[in-house]
Design a protein around this motif. Structure first.
Motif, PDB file in Angstrom:
ATOM      1  N   LYS A   1      25.219  56.235 124.644  1.00 38.45           N
ATOM      2  CA  LYS A   1      23.920  56.867 124.484  1.00 38.45           C
ATOM      3  C   LYS A   1      23.943  58.274 125.068  1.00 38.45           C
ATOM      4  O   LYS A   1      24.763  58.604 125.921  1.00 38.45           O
ATOM      5  CB  LYS A   1      22.841  56.022 125.159  1.00 38.45           C
ATOM      6  N   LEU A   2      23.007  59.085 124.621  1.00 36.27           N
ATOM      7  CA  LEU A   2      22.963  60.472 125.062  1.00 36.27           C
ATOM      8  C   LEU A   2      22.890  60.569 126.580  1.00 36.27           C
ATOM      9  O   LEU A   2      23.541  61.420 127.197  1.00 36.27           O
ATOM     10  CB  LEU A   2      21.754  61.177 124.433  1.00 36.27           C
ATOM     11  N   ILE A   3      22.127  59.688 127.217  1.00 33.68           N
ATOM     12  CA  ILE A   3      21.945  59.750 128.667  1.00 33.68           C
ATOM     13  C   ILE A   3      23.242  59.472 129.414  1.00 33.68           C
ATOM     14  O   ILE A   3      23.391  59.854 130.581  1.00 33.68           O
ATOM     15  CB  ILE A   3      20.845  58.766 129.118  1.00 33.68           C
ATOM     16  N   GLU A   4      24.200  58.838 128.747  1.00 31.37           N
ATOM     17  CA  GLU A   4      25.481  58.572 129.386  1.00 31.37           C
ATOM     18  C   GLU A   4      26.400  59.790 129.326  1.00 31.37           C
ATOM     19  O   GLU A   4      27.439  59.803 129.986  1.00 31.37           O
ATOM     20  CB  GLU A   4      26.147  57.359 128.738  1.00 31.37           C
ATOM     21  N   HIS A   5      26.015  60.766 128.558  1.00 28.61           N
ATOM     22  CA  HIS A   5      26.832  61.984 128.477  1.00 28.61           C
ATOM     23  C   HIS A   5      26.151  63.163 129.167  1.00 28.61           C
ATOM     24  O   HIS A   5      26.738  63.801 130.036  1.00 28.61           O
ATOM     25  CB  HIS A   5      27.135  62.342 127.023  1.00 28.61           C
ATOM     26  N   SER A   6      24.906  63.468 128.792  1.00 26.51           N
ATOM     27  CA  SER A   6      24.260  64.657 129.353  1.00 26.51           C
ATOM     28  C   SER A   6      22.769  64.639 129.084  1.00 26.51           C
ATOM     29  O   SER A   6      22.281  63.967 128.171  1.00 26.51           O
ATOM     30  CB  SER A   6      24.877  65.929 128.765  1.00 26.51           C
ATOM     31  N   LEU A   7      22.051  65.424 129.894  1.00 23.63           N
ATOM     32  CA  LEU A   7      20.620  65.674 129.723  1.00 23.63           C
ATOM     33  C   LEU A   7      20.344  67.143 130.058  1.00 23.63           C
ATOM     34  O   LEU A   7      21.030  67.712 130.908  1.00 23.63           O
ATOM     35  CB  LEU A   7      19.785  64.793 130.665  1.00 23.63           C
ATOM     36  N   PRO A   8      19.344  67.755 129.438  1.00 24.72           N
ATOM     37  CA  PRO A   8      18.980  69.135 129.795  1.00 24.72           C
ATOM     38  C   PRO A   8      18.145  69.138 131.080  1.00 24.72           C
ATOM     39  O   PRO A   8      16.918  69.276 131.058  1.00 24.72           O
ATOM     40  CB  PRO A   8      18.172  69.609 128.585  1.00 24.72           C
ATOM     41  N   LEU A   9      18.810  69.010 132.209  1.00 23.93           N
ATOM     42  CA  LEU A   9      18.120  68.809 133.479  1.00 23.93           C
ATOM     43  C   LEU A   9      17.188  69.948 133.848  1.00 23.93           C
ATOM     44  O   LEU A   9      16.107  69.726 134.397  1.00 23.93           O
ATOM     45  CB  LEU A   9      19.142  68.599 134.605  1.00 23.93           C
ATOM     46  N   GLU A  10      17.618  71.178 133.576  1.00 28.00           N
ATOM     47  CA  GLU A  10      16.795  72.307 134.001  1.00 28.00           C
ATOM     48  C   GLU A  10      15.436  72.288 133.306  1.00 28.00           C
ATOM     49  O   GLU A  10      14.399  72.523 133.928  1.00 28.00           O
ATOM     50  CB  GLU A  10      17.521  73.623 133.715  1.00 28.00           C
ATOM     51  N   ALA A  11      15.426  71.993 132.011  1.00 29.32           N
ATOM     52  CA  ALA A  11      14.165  71.939 131.273  1.00 29.32           C
ATOM     53  C   ALA A  11      13.292  70.789 131.770  1.00 29.32           C
ATOM     54  O   ALA A  11      12.072  70.925 131.879  1.00 29.32           O
ATOM     55  CB  ALA A  11      14.451  71.781 129.777  1.00 29.32           C
ATOM     56  N   ILE A  12      13.915  69.662 132.076  1.00 33.65           N
ATOM     57  CA  ILE A  12      13.161  68.513 132.581  1.00 33.65           C
ATOM     58  C   ILE A  12      12.554  68.845 133.938  1.00 33.65           C
ATOM     59  O   ILE A  12      11.376  68.563 134.198  1.00 33.65           O
ATOM     60  CB  ILE A  12      14.080  67.277 132.682  1.00 33.65           C
ATOM     61  N   ASN A  13      13.348  69.445 134.801  1.00 33.97           N
ATOM     62  CA  ASN A  13      12.862  69.778 136.139  1.00 33.97           C
ATOM     63  C   ASN A  13      11.730  70.803 136.084  1.00 33.97           C
ATOM     64  O   ASN A  13      10.781  70.732 136.865  1.00 33.97           O
ATOM     65  CB  ASN A  13      14.010  70.296 137.004  1.00 33.97           C
ATOM     66  N   LEU A  14      11.843  71.752 135.164  1.00 33.99           N
ATOM     67  CA  LEU A  14      10.789  72.750 135.018  1.00 33.99           C
ATOM     68  C   LEU A  14       9.496  72.089 134.545  1.00 33.99           C
ATOM     69  O   LEU A  14       8.410  72.382 135.054  1.00 33.99           O
ATOM     70  CB  LEU A  14      11.230  73.820 134.022  1.00 33.99           C
ATOM     71  N   ALA A  15       9.621  71.167 133.593  1.00 30.46           N
ATOM     72  CA  ALA A  15       8.433  70.479 133.079  1.00 30.46           C
ATOM     73  C   ALA A  15       7.801  69.588 134.140  1.00 30.46           C
ATOM     74  O   ALA A  15       6.592  69.364 134.126  1.00 30.46           O
ATOM     75  CB  ALA A  15       8.808  69.643 131.851  1.00 30.46           C
ATOM     76  N   ASN A  16       8.612  69.080 135.065  1.00 31.93           N
ATOM     77  CA  ASN A  16       8.072  68.217 136.122  1.00 31.93           C
ATOM     78  C   ASN A  16       7.069  68.930 137.001  1.00 31.93           C
ATOM     79  O   ASN A  16       6.240  68.295 137.661  1.00 31.93           O
ATOM     80  CB  ASN A  16       9.209  67.675 136.988  1.00 31.93           C
ATOM     81  N   LYS A  17       7.148  70.249 137.048  1.00 30.68           N
ATOM     82  CA  LYS A  17       6.211  70.998 137.891  1.00 30.68           C
ATOM     83  C   LYS A  17       4.781  70.840 137.415  1.00 30.68           C
ATOM     84  O   LYS A  17       3.843  71.023 138.185  1.00 30.68           O
ATOM     85  CB  LYS A  17       6.590  72.475 137.910  1.00 30.68           C
ATOM     86  N   THR A  18       4.611  70.481 136.147  1.00 28.59           N
ATOM     87  CA  THR A  18       3.262  70.249 135.608  1.00 28.59           C
ATOM     88  C   THR A  18       2.552  69.174 136.398  1.00 28.59           C
ATOM     89  O   THR A  18       1.347  69.219 136.607  1.00 28.59           O
ATOM     90  CB  THR A  18       3.348  69.824 134.128  1.00 28.59           C
ATOM     91  N   LYS A  19       3.313  68.213 136.870  1.00 27.17           N
ATOM     92  CA  LYS A  19       2.719  67.097 137.612  1.00 27.17           C
ATOM     93  C   LYS A  19       1.967  67.570 138.840  1.00 27.17           C
ATOM     94  O   LYS A  19       0.965  66.985 139.241  1.00 27.17           O
ATOM     95  CB  LYS A  19       3.837  66.131 138.020  1.00 27.17           C
TER      96      LYS A  19
END
Length: 974
Positions: free
Chosen positions: A8-26
């Motif tokens: 699965k994709l999660i076993e190879h890579s994720l766009p962490l920077e975009a996810i972390n940036l979006a987390n700031k919305t919380k």
């Protein structure tokens, strides 16, 4: 091809920077953000939950080599999937255009999930959005979160079109999750039933989408509660007379606790315990409380307010109030005598602690007005507390998180003033009356006409009038929970924002000395209608999609009513948060309001504690060792149950680090090692560990000791039943190449430098957990903690390797930069020649390379600007002595240039794609060297380049597809 065979994709890579940036919305979320419906602790940010689920469900391109045969094909497809994640994790703004953008991003994500499901079944997926959802409902795997907490993961599974399920031991968590995912779909696309709606022109004929009709009813019946409560107790909240003889509504009354002075000369006069006298610290609007000695006043002192001409010195003096040190140490306002913690505790336990009104905050025509206390307003707060037996429950005896019992406030009822109890109890009672009104109105409403079972309750699975009345009452009770947050004596005043701060500014219930009492009838955060608005805002915006379920189940005993399922979960974190203890603050009020609506959830007096998977030594006097064993054994059982119930796709399990979990001797402190040990003991194998930044940096519990800084998502599969046992030397032999490859893959995938170490732990612990056991030299079984030491050593070594394959000019430049940076080195030519010999380079070749200058005995490594000045038309394709160093430097220059950016950097990269991994290696080494040298600006350049690398590669893809070479844009590019 089965899920087991498909990575699965999660076993190879994720766009962490975009996810972390979006987390700031919380942390700056709008009112309609789902997790604002009801407070819960350590909510998973929705961006992370959504991205992780997508990664679990979507196949990595390497799983379909017939469709993506080459590594470059796979990398290009992977970047496309990352782009979809980047689009869907960005929370939408309330405007219609961005809402549409978000809907399209979610539709694209659903299609990709359906495509992976279909390909696995040998089918092609449907393409129309509604058909895709129907396909996922029928053939997609159900998603199950056995530690659902605040409901983020099931909510996002529902948003992605999957069947969503959750469970938790904690009834507050279950109620919150039900309110998020289970109740809205039952009444989707229905108009409101409130009697006044049909007579209002703006609402007649409106198209009520999703749960908007339900939202309108929550507002209407919430307004009815407000009006009825104001009739009953509005006199307890008088307006205030302003200097111009007009009247204003009071937003908050600010109180200070008091104790008798320990100085015998003061004849037991009560003096204030105040941690601050600052009312407003806004520039130009400063206001402070000024205590004044006055022999004619009660106890020989009184409070005044200064709101004009406050000096910096006065403001600074007011910051600490009468507090002298941490804890409950104060000074006597009258004599200056010390008031220590033990004295304050003794006075509190003897019930001799009092309160005095410090100031009033009113709403003026031009903002907040700060006024001196008055006898009328102090007297208005003196009422007889109502009978609230549900609140007569003991607070936990755990001073780490709950300090009020040490000061004579042992029960939940003690956390509220008598007036606060009166207001909240009045609203709670009216919620029951509102439910009866909803029931009557619903039975008369056309939408429920001829319903086959109008009296079937919500808990019985009803969808008629009775169930609708139960649902409206539930959301009104959620609003009451929010009102409780802003209406306790643990709630404080925020001088910086001129606003009330909620009870849970930390994940604890600390003792508070000066507190804010809100006006429940005012238009502010503490007002009842504000709380109702927040509950209804979520319903206005919620997806209200497929049906979902949530259950009360203890995770170690979970036999999973829905199985097999895709498991994605956020378990408790060792000893970080006492969820059950904290939840009781809300539970006692929810029980008072909803025990007849949800009898299965509120049959207990308080939430269950003994079974909770938290390592809490104080509970039943377990002690540290027994508490850790309880956590370890329970978590292992829960994880084993997950493994048995899981589909063949990987599980995702979150673990949140505390800031105090620092690295010592190669491992991270007990919680992390204990959690990984539980994973290994449960029969799971770790495939990946992805660090995601999910918590606000200023968020803390217990004196800032355990702030949650980031989470790690563990990606796991079931370990093979015939797994072998190996020796330590075999483990180490296998570990080294795995770690090296993992770091290279993460580098290519754009994993940010600060996160790369944590991401590398996954493949390392994966080698360890794929075996039944690893035997030490003495034949004992290696522990996870010991394996982590070895893994971290390999990470250290791997991160420092790799440059030997670079061209010699680039290796020389790295070494020179580490020694001398970009500065001119007078007389450095000799040193340069000596160093060049070690790289088999001549001084002339190095000068011709375009990155170094040795002249007149001096030597200098050229900056990016100097390289550009020397060769303004530099291009990879026509460089006579091509070096990775030059490519990296020119990419960084163009990327950061005012007229540059991602697209222009992509054009440069398109000319030499093969050198991309080497550029990343140079960028990593330069980041490390610059960081160690204290050159933060240079370190930032290289960190940003790596973070943007996936975008730059996509830009290079576009350039190649368009057939655009660098020569076509040379003039503008360089």
């Amino acid at each position: 091809m089965t899920d087991r065979a498909r990575i699965k994709l999660i076993e190879h890579s994720l766009p962490l920077e975009a996810i972390n940036l979006a987390n700031k919305t919380k942390n700056k979320a709008p009112k309609y953000y789902p997790t604002k419906l009801h407070k819960y602790w350590a909510h998973r940010p929705l961006a992370t939950s959504r991205a992780v689920l997508f990664g679990q469900l979507v196949d990595d391109p390497s799983a379909w080599k017939d469709k993506f045969p080459s590594e470059e094909d796979q990398a290009r497809e992977r970047r496309r999937l990352h782009k979809i994640i980047e689009e869907m994790v960005e929370w939408p703004k309330p405007d219609a255009k961005d809402q549409k953008r978000f809907e399209q991003a979610i539709e694209a994500a659903r299609y990709e999930i359906a495509r992976s499901v279909a390909w696995g079944l040998g089918e092609e997926p449907p393409t129309k959005p509604k058909a895709v959802i129907a396909y996922l409902q029928e053939k997609g795997p159900p998603v199950y979160d056995p530690f659902c907490g605040g409901g983020s993961i099931p909510l996002e599974a529902q948003r992605l079109g999957l069947r969503a399920y959750g469970s938790d031991l904690n009834p507050v968590a279950v109620l919150v999750t039900k309110a998020l995912i289970e109740f809205p779909p039952k009444f989707t696309n229905l108009p409101p039933i409130h009697a006044t709606v049909n007579g209002e022109r703006d609402l007649v004929g409106r198209d009520w989408k999703g749960a908007q009709g339900l939202a309108e009813d929550v507002r209407r019946y919430g307004r009815w509660i407000h009006d009825e409560a104001e009739k009953k107790i509005g006199n307890l909240y008088p307006q205030v007379n302003l200097p111009d003889s007009s009247k204003a509504t009071v937003i908050a009354w600010l109180w200070a606790r008091t104790v008798a002075s320990p100085d015998p000369a003061q004849k037991s006069a009560h003096v204030p315990l105040a941690s601050s006298f600052v009312l407003s610290s806004k520039a130009g609007k400063e206001a402070i409380v000024v205590p004044v000695k006055d022999v004619t006043a009660q106890d020989g002192w009184r409070f005044t307010v200064k709101s004009n001409g406050v000096t910096k010195e006065e403001l600074a003096a007011a910051v600490s109030g009468t507090k002298t040190a941490r804890g409950s140490n104060f000074t006597c306002l009258l004599s200056g005598a010390a008031i220590d913690s033990e004295y304050v505790k003794a006075e509190g336990k003897a019930r001799r602690m009092g309160v005095r009104l410090m100031a009033l905050v009113a709403e003026g025509a031009r903002g907040r007005i700060y006024l001196e206390p008055s006898a009328e307003h102090e007297a208005a707060a003196i009422v007889n507390a109502p009978d609230t037996p549900e609140l007569d429950q003991d607070l936990p005896k755990n001073p780490r998180w709950f300090s009020p019992p040490d000061y004579g406030m042992p029960q939940y009822s003690d956390l509220f003033t008598a007036r606060q109890l009166t207001a909240l109890a009045t609203v709670s009672t009216l919620i029951g009356e509102a439910r009866q009104k909803v029931l009557v109105d619903a039975k008369d409403a056309r939408v429920f006409a001829d319903h086959p079972d109008p009296d079937k309750s919500l808990t019985e699975g009803g969808t008629g009038p009775a169930a609708y009345a139960d649902t409206v009452a539930t959301y009104l009770a959620c609003a009451l929970s929010r009102a409780c947050e802003y209406n306790s004596s643990i709630s404080t005043w925020l001088p910086k924002d001129s606003a009330i701060r909620s009870t849970f500014s930390r994940q604890a219930l600390p003792m508070i000395w000066d507190f804010s009492e809100a006006n429940p009838f005012a238009k502010s955060s503490g007002g009842w209608l504000s709380a109702v608005e927040t509950s209804s805002e979520y319903l206005m915006m919620c997806d209200a999609g497929s049906e979902a379920k949530c259950f009360v189940i203890n995770a170690p005993e979970n036999s999973y009513p829905i199985r097999p399922a895709l498991i994605s979960t956020d378990p408790p974190y060792y000893d970080n948060i006492g969820y059950a203890d904290l939840s009781d603050f809300f539970y006692v009020w929810l029980r008072r309001s909803l025990k007849n609506v949800h009898p299965d959830l509120f049959r207990r007096l308080v939430t269950p504690k003994k079974e909770e998977l938290v390592a809490t030594p104080y509970l039943d006097n377990r002690g540290t060792e027994a508490a850790e064993q309880h956590f370890m054994s329970g978590m292992s059982e829960a994880l084993a149950a997950m493994r048995r119930a899981s589909t063949e796709a990987p599980l995702a399990i979150y673990y949140a680090f505390k800031q105090s979990e620092t690295r010592t001797d190669g491992i991270l402190s007990p919680g992390w090692a204990a959690f990984l040990q539980a994973v290994a003991d449960s029969g799971l194998q770790v495939d990946a560990t992805w660090p995601v930044h999910t918590e606000a940096s200023n968020r803390s519990i217990g004196n800032n000791a355990n702030a949650l800084a980031s989470s790690v998502v563990l990606v796991c599969r079931a370990r093979a039943e015939d797994a072998r046992t190996v020796r330590r030397r075999d483990f180490l032999r296998e570990l080294k190449p795995v770690m090296k490859q993992a770091i290279e893959d993460h580098q290519k995938a754009g994993v940010p430098l600060p996160d790369r170490r944590q991401a590398a732990i996954g493949p390392g612990i994966g080698v360890f957990t794929k075996y039944a056991a690893v035997r030490e030299a003495d034949d004992s079984e290696m522990s996870v903690a010991a394996a982590l030491v070895l893994i971290n050593r390999e990470i250290d070594e791997a991160l420092s390797e790799g440059t030997e394959a670079l061209d010699p000019e680039s290796r020389f430049a790295l070494e020179w930069y580490q020694i001398s940076g970009y500065r001119l080195v007078p007389g450095g030519a000799g040193t340069a020649i000596s160093m060049l010999q070690g790289f088999d380079l001549a001084e002339g070749r190095m000068n011709a390379s375009g990155l170094f200058r040795s002249r007149g005995g001096d030597a200098k490594l050229l900056t990016r600007a100097e390289m550009h000045e020397a060769d303004p038309k530099w291009r990879p394709m026509n460089d006579g002595i091509f070096t990775v160093w030059e490519l990296a430097q020119h990419l960084a220059r163009v990327f950061h240039a005012e007229d540059g950016g991602i697209d222009k950097a992509g054009h440069i990269l398109a000319e030499n794609r093969r050198s991309g991994p080497d550029v990343l290696l140079v960028a990593e080494r330069l980041f490390e060297i610059a960081t160690n040298k204290g050159d933060n600006d240079e370190a930032l350049v290289w960190n940003q380049l790596q973070t943007a690398w996936p975008e730059i590669e996509r830009a290079a893809d576009r350039a190649e597809e368009a057939g655009v070479g660098l020569h076509m844009v040379q003039g503008k590019l360089l």
